[in-house]
Design an enzyme around this catalytic site. Structure first.
Site, PDB file in Angstrom:
ATOM      1  N   ASN A  88      16.430   4.948  45.458  1.00  0.00           N
ATOM      2  CA  ASN A  88      15.036   5.327  45.266  1.00  0.00           C
ATOM      3  C   ASN A  88      14.543   4.954  43.873  1.00  0.00           C
ATOM      4  O   ASN A  88      13.464   4.351  43.718  1.00  0.00           O
ATOM      5  CB  ASN A  88      14.885   6.840  45.477  1.00  0.00           C
ATOM      6  CG  ASN A  88      13.480   7.337  45.217  1.00  0.00           C
ATOM      7  OD1 ASN A  88      12.502   6.725  45.631  1.00  0.00           O
ATOM      8  ND2 ASN A  88      13.367   8.452  44.500  1.00  0.00           N
TER       9      ASN A  88
ATOM     10  N   HIS B 286       9.222   8.216  48.513  1.00  0.00           N
ATOM     11  CA  HIS B 286       7.893   7.877  49.018  1.00  0.00           C
ATOM     12  C   HIS B 286       7.953   6.632  49.900  1.00  0.00           C
ATOM     13  O   HIS B 286       8.617   5.652  49.567  1.00  0.00           O
ATOM     14  CB  HIS B 286       6.932   7.590  47.859  1.00  0.00           C
ATOM     15  CG  HIS B 286       6.443   8.798  47.138  1.00  0.00           C
ATOM     16  ND1 HIS B 286       7.221   9.501  46.253  1.00  0.00           N
ATOM     17  CD2 HIS B 286       5.234   9.430  47.175  1.00  0.00           C
ATOM     18  CE1 HIS B 286       6.521  10.512  45.765  1.00  0.00           C
ATOM     19  NE2 HIS B 286       5.310  10.495  46.298  1.00  0.00           N
TER      20      HIS B 286
END
Length: 456
Positions: free
Chosen positions: A304, A274
Site C-alpha cells: 500500500n 484506497h
C-alpha cells in the site's frame, strides 16, 4: 514493457492547450472525446429527480433544467435531457450558473492570452467564444470593480468566491463530480458510460457516489471495482485546503449497520488501502467520500505505502503532465499461482468475527487516457498484494513493469466490458495492447510518471 529512464520534470501544459503528439497506438477518434454521446438518448427530468432524489432546490435539478433550456432548437426546453445536452451546455456555459474545472481552466488560459497582448486588463467583451465574455463580465462585477475590464486578479477572486459558494447563482462543479453526475444520466437513458462497466448485472451491488461509482461484493465486504475520472483541470483547480488529514475512515452511510467499519481493520496487520486514491479528490467532500469503507480493501503495508502508492502517483502525474482526462477503474482480484480465480473456500479473510473481509491476492488498475486533442491510450496493471513487497525504488519499478497486462486480461477475469463506450475497432486495438510506450522518471527518492505518450 515500460522502460525506466531518469529525466528532468517537464513543465505542466495548460489543460486547454492541445498536446501535439502523434495518435497513441495509431488511434485518434473522429470526435474530440473518448466516446460520442447521443442527443437522442433523453430522459425526463422529473424521472431523474424521482430516481435520484434531486429536489427542485438541488444543484443537480438546476443543472438538468439549464441544460434542457440551452438544448437544440428541436429538443431544447422539452422537459427532457441527455448526457450530450449536459456536455454541450457545460462546454459553453453562457449563463455561468455551473462551471466545471475545465471551463475555469479555459477561462484562465483565454484571459492569459489576451493579457499577453493587452497588458494588465482587457475588455470583458473581448473574448471568443461568447461564454467567456460572460465569465469575464461576472468576474468584473462580482470579483472586481465593475469597470468593464477584467484582470487576472479579478478572475481569480471570482473563481475563489464561486468555489466557496459565495457567488449567488454560480456553482463550481469539479470535472470528477460532473463525470459521476453524467454517468447517472447516461445510465437512466440506457447509454453506455466509461465509469460503468457493462456486464455487471447480478455480480454485486452497484453504487453511485458524488465523485465515483463502484460495485460492492457484499459477500467479500470490499469493492470489486471503483471507477472515477481524473482531469488535469481538477488537479489545478483543487483548493489548497483540501487535506486527507481532515478526513477519517467511516462506514458507508448508504449501507446498513452491517457494513464494514474502520474498526474492522484494527489489529489485522492490513492497511486500509484506497481504491480511488485520496489524492485524486478535488474537494474535501470528495476526500471524505474516498474514506468511506466501500472504497477500501485490505493491503499489506509495503504494498500500500510503497508499490501501490508509486502507481497512484504515476497516474496522477501522467494526467497532470499531459493536460488530459483519465477514466480509471481500480479493483480487487483473487487468483491462484496460475492466475486463475480462487475457489471461495481458498480466499483468505481478515477483520471482525461477524464481518469477514476478503484479502485480495492482486489489485488492478486500468486507465483510459484522453488527451486534449482527442488522442487515446489505454493501459492496465495487475499488481500482487505481497506481504513482503519491496520498499526500495530499485525493486518497485521492475515489479510494476512485470505487472503490466492488457485491459482484456482484466475484463476476462471480471467478466465485464470496462470501456464499452468506445467503438469496437478502437477497443480491439487498445485493450489488447500491454506495451504502450512509457517511462518512469527519477526525482529525488520518488518515481513519478513522466509520460506514456512518446512520438512514434
Amino acid at each position: 514493457m515500460t522502460t525506466l529512464r531518469p529525466t528532468s520534470r517537464a513543465s505542466t501544459p495548460s489543460p486547454s492547450v492541445s498536446t501535439e503528439s502523434a495518435p497513441v497506438n495509431g488511434l485518434k477518434p473522429q470526435d474530440t472525446s473518448a466516446w460520442a454521446r447521443s442527443s437522442a438518448r433523453e430522459v425526463s427530468i422529473t424521472e431523474l429527480q424521482t430516481r435520484f432524489g434531486w429536489t427542485d432546490q438541488s444543484w443537480e435539478a438546476g443543472l438538468l433544467k439549464a441544460a434542457d433550456q440551452a438544448g437544440t432548437k428541436t429538443r431544447g426546453g422539452n422537459g427532457k435531457v441527455s448526457a450530450a445536452e449536459i456536455q454541450a451546455y457545460l462546454t459553453a456555459p453562457t449563463d455561468g450558473r455551473y462551471l466545471t474545472s475545465t471551463a475555469l481552466q479555459q477561462g484562465r488560459a483565454a484571459l492569459d492570452a489576451k493579457l499577453t497582448e493587452a497588458g494588465g486588463s482587457v475588455k470583458v467583451d473581448a473574448f471568443d467564444p461568447k461564454w467567456q465574455d460572460g465569465l469575464a463580465k461576472r468576474a468584473d462585477l462580482l470579483g472586481g470593480n465593475g469597470d468593464g475590464k477584467v484582470s487576472q486578479e479579478e478572475l481569480a477572486a471570482y473563481i475563489q468566491k464561486s468555489k466557496a459558494n459565495q457567488v449567488d447563482g454560480t456553482k463550481w462543479v469539479p470535472d470528477q463530480q460532473m463525470a459521476a453526475f453524467q454517468s447517472r444520466v447516461a445510465e437512466a437513458a440506457g447509454e453506455v458510460d466509461p465509469l460503468r462497466p457493462q456486464g455487471g448485472a447480478g455480480k454485486g451491488l452497484e453504487m453511485v457516489k458524488q465523485y465515483s461509482r463502484l460495485m460492492l461484493d457484499e459477500g467479500k465486504n470490499l469493492p470489486t471495482f471503483v471507477s472515477h475520472m481524473l482531469s488535469a483541470a481538477d488537479i489545478h483547480e483543487t483548493p489548497v485546503e483540501v487535506n486527507r488529514n481532515k478526513s477519517t475512515f467511516v462506514r458507508d452511510p448508504s449501507l446498513p449497520l452491517t457494513g464494514i467499519t474502520d474498526s474492522d481493520y484494527n489489529n489485522t496487520g492490513f492497511d486500509r488501502g484506497h481504491m480511488k486514491p485520496a489524492e485524486d479528490s478535488p474537494t474535501q467532500e470528495a476526500m471524505n467520500e474516498s474514506h468511506q469503507m466501500t472504497n477500501i480493501a485490505p493491503q499489506y503495508g509495503n504494498h500500500n505505502q510503497q508499490v501501490w502508492r508509486t502507481l497512484e502517483k504515476a497516474i496522477h502525474g501522467l494526467v497532470e503532465e499531459t493536460g488530459g482526462k483519465a477514466y480509471i477503474v481500480t479493483g480487487n482480484l483473487f487468483l491462484d499461482d496460475k492466475g486463475k480465480p480462487l475457489p471461495k473456500d481458498q480466499v483468505e479473510t481478515t477483520g471482525a468475527k461477524d464481518r469477514k473481509i476478503a484479502v485480495p491476492t492482486h489489485n488492478f488498475k486500468t486507465v483510459l487516457l484522453e488527451l486534449p486533442n482527442g488522442n487515446l491510450t489505454m493501459f492496465a496493471y495487475m499488481v500482487p498484494n505481497l506481504k513482503d513487497g519491496p520498499s526500495k525504488k530499485e525493486a518497485i519499478v521492475p515489479l510494476l513493469e512485470d505487472a503490466r497486462v492488457p485491459v482484456d486480461r482484466i475484463e476476462q477475469l471480471l467478466g465485464q466490458d470496462l470501456y464499452a463506450q468506445l467503438p469496437k475497432d478502437i477497443q480491439n486495438q487498445l485493450e489488447k495492447d500491454s506495451k504502450a510506450p512509457g517511462a518512469f522518471q527519477l526525482e529525488g527518492s520518488k518515481y513519478e510518471s513522466m509520460t506514456l505518450l512518446t512520438r512514434r
